[in-house]
Design an enzyme around this catalytic site. Structure first.
Site, PDB file in Angstrom:
ATOM      1  CE  LYS A  29       6.811 -10.159  -0.333  1.00 29.43           C
ATOM      2  NZ  LYS A  29       5.076 -10.768  -0.796  1.00 29.43           N
TER       3      LYS A  29
ATOM      4  NE  ARG B 299      -0.195 -15.612  -4.239  1.00 31.21           N
ATOM      5  CZ  ARG B 299       0.540 -14.664  -3.076  1.00 31.21           C
ATOM      6  NH1 ARG B 299       0.270 -13.183  -3.771  1.00 31.21           N
ATOM      7  NH2 ARG B 299       0.547 -14.489  -2.053  1.00 31.21           N
TER       8      ARG B 299
ATOM      9  CE1 TYR C 262      12.542  11.615 -26.484  1.00 32.27           C
ATOM     10  CE2 TYR C 262      12.616  10.980 -24.201  1.00 32.27           C
ATOM     11  CZ  TYR C 262      13.092  11.049 -25.768  1.00 32.27           C
ATOM     12  OH  TYR C 262      14.295  10.907 -25.291  1.00 32.27           O
TER      13      TYR C 262
ATOM     14  CG  MET D   5      15.310   4.672 -19.842  1.00 32.96           C
ATOM     15  SD  MET D   5      16.177   4.153 -20.957  1.00 32.96           S
ATOM     16  CE  MET D   5      15.034   3.472 -21.682  1.00 32.96           C
TER      17      MET D   5
HETATM   18  C1  PLP Z   1       4.076 -11.182   1.020  1.00 34.37           C
HETATM   19  C2  PLP Z   1       3.373 -11.799   1.511  1.00 34.37           C
HETATM   20  C3  PLP Z   1       3.942 -11.554   2.090  1.00 34.37           C
HETATM   21  C4  PLP Z   1       3.871 -10.187   3.108  1.00 34.37           C
HETATM   22  O1  PLP Z   1       2.382  -9.851   2.820  1.00 34.37           O
HETATM   23  P1  PLP Z   1       2.371  -7.966   3.719  1.00 34.37           P
HETATM   24  O2  PLP Z   1       0.741  -7.609   2.867  1.00 34.37           O
HETATM   25  O3  PLP Z   1       3.811  -7.520   2.747  1.00 34.37           O
HETATM   26  O4  PLP Z   1       2.977  -7.882   4.786  1.00 34.37           O
HETATM   27  C5  PLP Z   1       3.173 -12.757   3.539  1.00 34.37           C
HETATM   28  N1  PLP Z   1       2.824 -14.024   2.947  1.00 34.37           N
HETATM   29  C6  PLP Z   1       3.158 -14.217   1.420  1.00 34.37           C
HETATM   30  C7  PLP Z   1       2.263 -15.792   1.586  1.00 34.37           C
HETATM   31  C8  PLP Z   1       3.098 -13.282   0.006  1.00 34.37           C
HETATM   32  O5  PLP Z   1       3.657 -13.727  -0.293  1.00 34.37           O
END
Ligand code: PLP
Length: 369
Positions: free
Chosen positions: A32, A130, A255, A302
């Site tokens: 991801k 979550r 700045y 920036m």
């Molecule tokens: C991001 C994520 C992972 C990977 O977690 P890491 O700690 O980066 O290995 C695994 N499962 C879910 C549901 C996640 O959102």
């Protein structure tokens, strides 16, 4: 003369191999957020070649892009709204995580009567609050899943949970999350389902808690070097010195004039700022120039950052290592900025040119396509 993000896929491959060794089950490579900033397709391909058997992403879109680049391995997508177009999952052979009945019905509605059922992983909340069904809603979700599986609409291939405090092995929520998970698997089986993939552990749990491994670990951060000194960092960020100016003592810099030179010095300028992922909030940050560390001074702009080079000038074009290699670590930057390594890695902006150090051509830099 460019700012470069060097992506070391050998490091990713070595990290995958580490997890393949320590995990009791399969390794899912979580790619991801563009492979934690390392390039989703490159990390995916590297991880699969190094022993990962599956891929994980957040959205269906991320999964579809991987399919478009030719990735054939199983892909799981775990965060989609209930009204997402799950036909993408059906058409592109993508597995989806399902946290509740509404999602499950939406997914099931996308399989045509004679079509191949979409493969789902039922998601139980093991303590994050979550994502995933609550333990109270779980039995009903499993019953519905069984009905829909029997009707040929879906196929339950997995149960997944996620632990909130696995970085701290002594935290009591690890044990309670594990038992929630095993209870959920038991309920799932008692409903007549036969999930093959049981996965609870991400990087930290895989490193710290063998009891959490089950049949698969989902490894994201660990692929790119976060979580254990045994892992290798995959990124090096460099930039050229674009100017070097001599200034007297008492010169206010940048700045807001937040810093003033205490003595005569040379100030170097690098063409990276907060739009490129250098955190504005950094305090006490340093970079490496010609083997020596130099402080970042004044406010980060920036697009530009000023460094105090001290009494010796540095030629324009000299390479500054922001992090990686012999320079500061990403963990140091995270500490200077009051954030996580993850945020540094995923925050490098699009104008920084990506160069890949591939396993097959070590030493030769290739510009990322
Ligand atoms: C991001 C994520 C992972 C990977 O977690 P890491 O700690 O980066 O290995 C695994 N499962 C879910 C549901 C996640 O959102």
């Amino acid at each position: 003369m460019n700012s470069l993000l060097h992506i070391d896929l050998d490091a990713v491959a070595a990290n995958v191999a580490h997890f393949v060794t320590i995990a009791s089950g399969e390794v899912m490579a979580v790619v991801k957020a563009d492979g934690f900033g390392h390039g989703a397709a490159d990390v995916a391909t590297t991880a699969l070649a190094a022993g990962a058997s599956r891929l994980g992403v957040t959205s269906l879109d991320e999964a579809r892009v991987l399919r478009d680049t030719g990735v054939r391995a199983p892909i799981l997508s775990w965060l989609n709204p209930a009204d997402a177009d799950f036909r993408t999952a059906r058409d592109r052979d993508i597995e989806v995580a399902v946290p509740g009945a509404e999602h499950l019905l939406a997914v099931a509605g996308c399989t045509g009567r004679s079509g191949r059922p979409i493969r789902v992983h039922l998601q139980i909340d093991t303590g994050m609050a979550r994502d995933g069904a609550t333990p109270a809603d779980w039995p009903e979700l499993c019953r519905l899943a069984h009905t829909l599986e029997y009707a040929g609409r879906i196929r339950v291939v997995g149960v997944m949970g996620h632990l909130p405090c696995a970085e701290d092995p002594s935290h009591p929520s690890n044990a309670s999350g594990r038992s929630r998970f095993t209870r959920a698997v038991r309920v799932c089986r008692a409903s007549g389902l036969d999930p093959r993939h049981l996965h609870l552990a991400a990087t930290a749990a895989t490193l710290n808690d063998p009891l959490s491994h089950h049949t698969m670990s989902r490894i994201g951060a660990g692929l790119v070097g976060i979580g254990s000194p045994a892992l290798r960092p995959g990124l090096t960020l460099t930039a050229p010195v674009v100017s070097c100016r001599s200034v007297p003592a008492g010169t206010p810099v940048g700045y807001g004039h937040t810093w003033t030179t205490p003595q005569p010095t040379y100030l170097g300028l690098i063409p990276l700022g907060y739009a490129d992922g250098i955190p504005f909030a950094s305090k006490g940050a340093q970079v490496l120039v010609r083997g020596r560390r130099h402080p970042v001074v004044g406010r980060i702009s920036m697009d530009q950052t000023i460094i105090d080079l001290g009494p010796e000038p540095v030629p324009v074009g000299a390479t500054v290592t922001v992090f990686g290699g012999d320079g500061p670590t990403v963990a140091e930057w995270a500490a200077w900025a009051g954030t996580l390594e993850h945020e540094i890695l995923t925050g490098i902006g699009p104008r920084v040119l990506r160069v890949i150090v591939p396993a097959r051509a070590r030493g030769e830099l290739q510009v990322a396509s």
